[in-house]
Scaffold this active site. Structure first.
Site, PDB file in Angstrom:
ATOM      1  N   GLY A 286     -31.789  18.197 -16.297  1.00 52.10           N
ATOM      2  CA  GLY A 286     -30.954  18.892 -15.343  1.00 52.10           C
ATOM      3  C   GLY A 286     -31.291  20.369 -15.434  1.00 52.10           C
TER       4      GLY A 286
ATOM      5  N   HIS B  75     -40.496  -2.875 -53.349  1.00 53.93           N
ATOM      6  CA  HIS B  75     -41.633  -3.086 -54.242  1.00 53.93           C
ATOM      7  C   HIS B  75     -42.942  -2.624 -53.610  1.00 53.93           C
ATOM      8  CE1 HIS B  75     -38.867  -5.902 -56.255  1.00 53.93           C
ATOM      9  NE2 HIS B  75     -38.725  -6.490 -55.090  1.00 53.93           N
TER      10      HIS B  75
ATOM     11  N   ASN C 279     -30.487  22.337 -18.642  1.00 55.12           N
ATOM     12  CA  ASN C 279     -29.131  22.120 -19.136  1.00 55.12           C
ATOM     13  C   ASN C 279     -29.212  21.529 -20.536  1.00 55.12           C
ATOM     14  OD1 ASN C 279     -26.486  21.401 -19.614  1.00 55.12           O
ATOM     15  ND2 ASN C 279     -26.397  19.845 -18.015  1.00 55.12           N
TER      16      ASN C 279
END
Length: 292
Positions: A34, A207, A59
């Site tokens: 935006g 492991h 934005n």
């Protein structure tokens, strides 16, 4: 604040000081955001993902609204069952003089590899603190936090920044390199090397494994000898699948993303940029070069 963004606290303070305001960030390509339209220092509109952006101000998803704006959320939900904050934003811009604050530091955490960037940012702010059980033969270097209830066994080397959450155990003889987050009740066991990764709650890498630049969800189990590749031989950025398409992560080193409950069998090899879906499994000795 948008929940999938990361902000600097000082920038949030500035929003409150100058409200009503919108947080903004300068971006090279604003077409994916935006974008704020501005005039005389005020926001006049927010245009979603424009093909011809009016500015380079995206934005940033941080707002200081007037108090009455909370009542404006009492509107019918969208088709997704959500109340859209962007509807409130449009009304605030229409009815008030709304300024904007440019944020110096901001991170949009919308894709898995951006969790690593967020982790690197926030763990980089840690101060060393050892409240858990740390064996006298462990070697913890730099900004390492071991929460109360966590355990670091003999022969372990941890190079910060690293955060070992409550209930987690590391070692013996493991090597952890920053920036790494080990979640609650996770187990990093004997002979495991873990580097620049996010390990979810209850996950076991128990492991003789290597995990680098990876995101492991909750309750993942890597069988003995599972190894992760995190580097392409051609030196290009590792790619990852987003919405069915391979896109660049922008990261030269990136390993795997394992969804919650994924499990690998012994001696599994995972290629760079592979995604294991939630609950996915592998066979013993399998080499995985594609998403599962």
């Amino acid at each position: 604040l948008n929940g999938d963004n990361l902000y600097d606290p000082g920038a949030v303070d500035a929003l409150f000081a100058d409200g009503p305001t919108i947080g903004a960030v300068r971006v090279d390509d604003p077409s994916n955001y935006g974008v704020l339209s501005t005039r005389d220092g005020l926001v006049t509109d927010v245009v979603e993902k424009p093909t011809d952006p009016p500015t380079t101000l995206a934005n940033a998803g941080a707002y200081a609204f007037p108090a009455e704006a909370t009542a404006w959320l009492d509107v019918p939900a969208s088709e997704r069952g959500e109340h859209e904050l962007t509807d409130v934003l449009a009304r605030v811009v229409d009815e008030y003089e709304v300024g904007y604050v440019e944020l110096d530091r901001w991170l949009d955490v919308g894709r898995p590899w951006e969790l690593l960037a967020a982790n690197e940012w926030k763990l980089g702010e840690l101060d060393r603190e050892l409240r858990g059980e740390v064996h006298e033969d462990a070697d913890l270097r730099g900004s390492v936090v071991v929460e109360a209830g966590a355990r670091v066994d003999a022969g372990v080397v941890v190079e910060g920044p690293a955060l070992i959450r409550s209930g987690a155990s590391v070692g013996p003889n493991a090597y952890v390199r920053g920036a790494t987050l080990i979640g609650e009740d996770a187990e990093i066991g004997h002979g495991v090397e873990l580097k620049n990764s996010v390990v979810g709650r209850g996950t076991h890498v128990a492991h003789l494994s290597y995990v680098g630049d990876s995101v492991l969800g909750r309750d993942v189990n890597f069988g003995a000898g599972t190894n992760v590749a995190n580097l392409r031989h051609d030196g290009k950025a590792v790619e990852f699948t987003v919405k069915g398409e391979r896109v660049s992560t922008g990261r030269r080193k990136f390993g795997v993303v394992a969804g919650d409950g994924a499990k690998t069998a012994i001696n599994t090899s995972l290629n760079a940029g592979v995604k294991l879906s939630a609950g996915a499994t592998t066979a013993p000795g399998e080499t995985l070069t594609r998403d599962r």
